[in-house]
Design a protein around this motif. Structure first.
Motif, short mmCIF file in Angstrom:
data_model
loop_
_atom_site.label_atom_id
_atom_site.label_comp_id
_atom_site.label_asym_id
_atom_site.label_seq_id
_atom_site.Cartn_x
_atom_site.Cartn_y
_atom_site.Cartn_z
N THR A 100 12.49 -6.95 -0.75
CA THR A 100 12.79 -5.96 -1.77
C THR A 100 12.04 -4.67 -1.50
O THR A 100 11.12 -4.63 -0.68
CB THR A 100 12.39 -6.48 -3.17
N VAL A 101 12.43 -3.64 -2.20
CA VAL A 101 11.78 -2.33 -2.06
C VAL A 101 11.13 -1.91 -3.38
O VAL A 101 11.08 -0.74 -3.71
CB VAL A 101 12.78 -1.26 -1.56
N ASP A 102 10.62 -2.87 -4.12
CA ASP A 102 9.97 -2.61 -5.41
C ASP A 102 8.84 -1.59 -5.29
O ASP A 102 8.60 -0.82 -6.22
CB ASP A 102 9.41 -3.89 -6.01
N SER B 270 0.81 -1.22 0.00
CA SER B 270 0.00 0.00 0.00
C SER B 270 0.85 1.27 0.00
O SER B 270 0.35 2.35 -0.33
CB SER B 270 -0.93 0.01 1.22
N PHE B 271 2.13 1.15 0.33
CA PHE B 271 3.00 2.33 0.32
C PHE B 271 3.17 2.89 -1.09
O PHE B 271 3.62 4.01 -1.26
CB PHE B 271 4.36 2.00 0.94
N ALA B 272 2.80 2.12 -2.10
CA ALA B 272 2.83 2.61 -3.48
C ALA B 272 1.88 3.79 -3.66
O ALA B 272 2.04 4.58 -4.58
CB ALA B 272 2.46 1.49 -4.45
N ASN B 273 0.91 3.94 -2.76
CA ASN B 273 -0.05 5.05 -2.82
C ASN B 273 0.50 6.36 -2.26
O ASN B 273 -0.15 7.40 -2.38
CB ASN B 273 -1.32 4.69 -2.04
N LEU B 274 1.67 6.32 -1.65
CA LEU B 274 2.24 7.51 -1.01
C LEU B 274 2.94 8.39 -2.05
O LEU B 274 4.14 8.59 -2.03
CB LEU B 274 3.22 7.10 0.10
N GLU B 275 2.16 8.95 -2.94
CA GLU B 275 2.69 9.71 -4.07
C GLU B 275 3.32 11.03 -3.66
O GLU B 275 4.14 11.57 -4.39
CB GLU B 275 1.58 9.95 -5.09
N SER B 276 2.97 11.58 -2.51
CA SER B 276 3.54 12.85 -2.05
C SER B 276 4.81 12.67 -1.23
O SER B 276 5.48 13.64 -0.89
CB SER B 276 2.52 13.62 -1.20
N MET C 223 6.93 5.83 -6.18
CA MET C 223 7.05 7.08 -5.40
C MET C 223 7.90 8.07 -6.18
O MET C 223 9.09 8.21 -5.96
CB MET C 223 7.65 6.79 -4.03
N LYS C 224 7.26 8.80 -7.06
CA LYS C 224 7.97 9.70 -7.98
C LYS C 224 8.59 10.91 -7.28
O LYS C 224 9.52 11.51 -7.79
CB LYS C 224 7.02 10.18 -9.09
#
Length: 181
Positions: free
Chosen positions: A162-164, A142-148, A169-170
């Protein structure tokens, strides 16, 4: 109509926060900053009733026990810093209900268990520090949602895998992961 409480650098005595504070709907308190004191004991339940609270900084004290689930009810909080205390147990999943949070600092405690997947709900989060605890497992998908998110501190825990998930996180500019298993 008190809006700010700041108490800093009062070491040497064992302080504790009162447990019987009455909080009404008209309470205007926006900031509690109690940094580098000798406050001990648990975080009292009345703090979670401060609906206008935007900043809660209890860092570098001797608070202990668990982080209360009710902290997730602080709907206006933007800055939450509990670093450098003696909190144990797990990070409450209710922290994933903080809709306005920009900064969440929980480092340098004795927190255990896994990172709650609910943290991935914090769309406005820019800094997350959970370094120097005893956290285990992998980073939740769910950390993929942390876009900010710009700053992520995971160092000195027991994370593995892994940290895929971080690839999405752009805005991530600082990632600290050293000293994990």
């Amino acid at each position: 109509n008190l809006k700010y409480i700041t108490i800093m650098s009062n070491l040497g005595k064992d302080w504790s926060l009162p447990t019987d504070v009455q909080v009404g709907d008209d309470t205007q308190l926006e900031q509690i900053v109690l940094v580098r004191n000798s406050f001990a004991g648990a975080i009292p339940s009345w703090i979670a009733k401060l609906k206008k609270l935007q900043k809660l900084d209890l860092s570098i004290n001797n608070f202990q026990g668990t982080i209360p689930e009710a902290i997730g009810d602080l709907s206006s909080v933007k800055y939450l810093n509990l670093m450098g205390n003696n909190f144990t147990e797990t990070i409450p999943s209710s922290l994933g209900k903080l809709p306005a949070i920009d900064v969440l600092i929980l480092g340098n405690n004795a927190l255990q268990g896994e990172l709650p997947a609910s943290i991935g709900n914090l769309r406005t989060l820019q800094l997350l520090d959970v370094g120097s605890n005893m956290l285990i497992s992998t980073i939740p998908a769910s950390f993929a949602n942390l876009e900010s998110l710009k700053y992520l501190v995971l160092e000195s825990n027991r994370f593995n895998g892994t940290v895929d998930v971080l690839e999405s996180m752009k805005n991530l500019t600082i990632l600290l992961t050293r000293s994990n298993s």
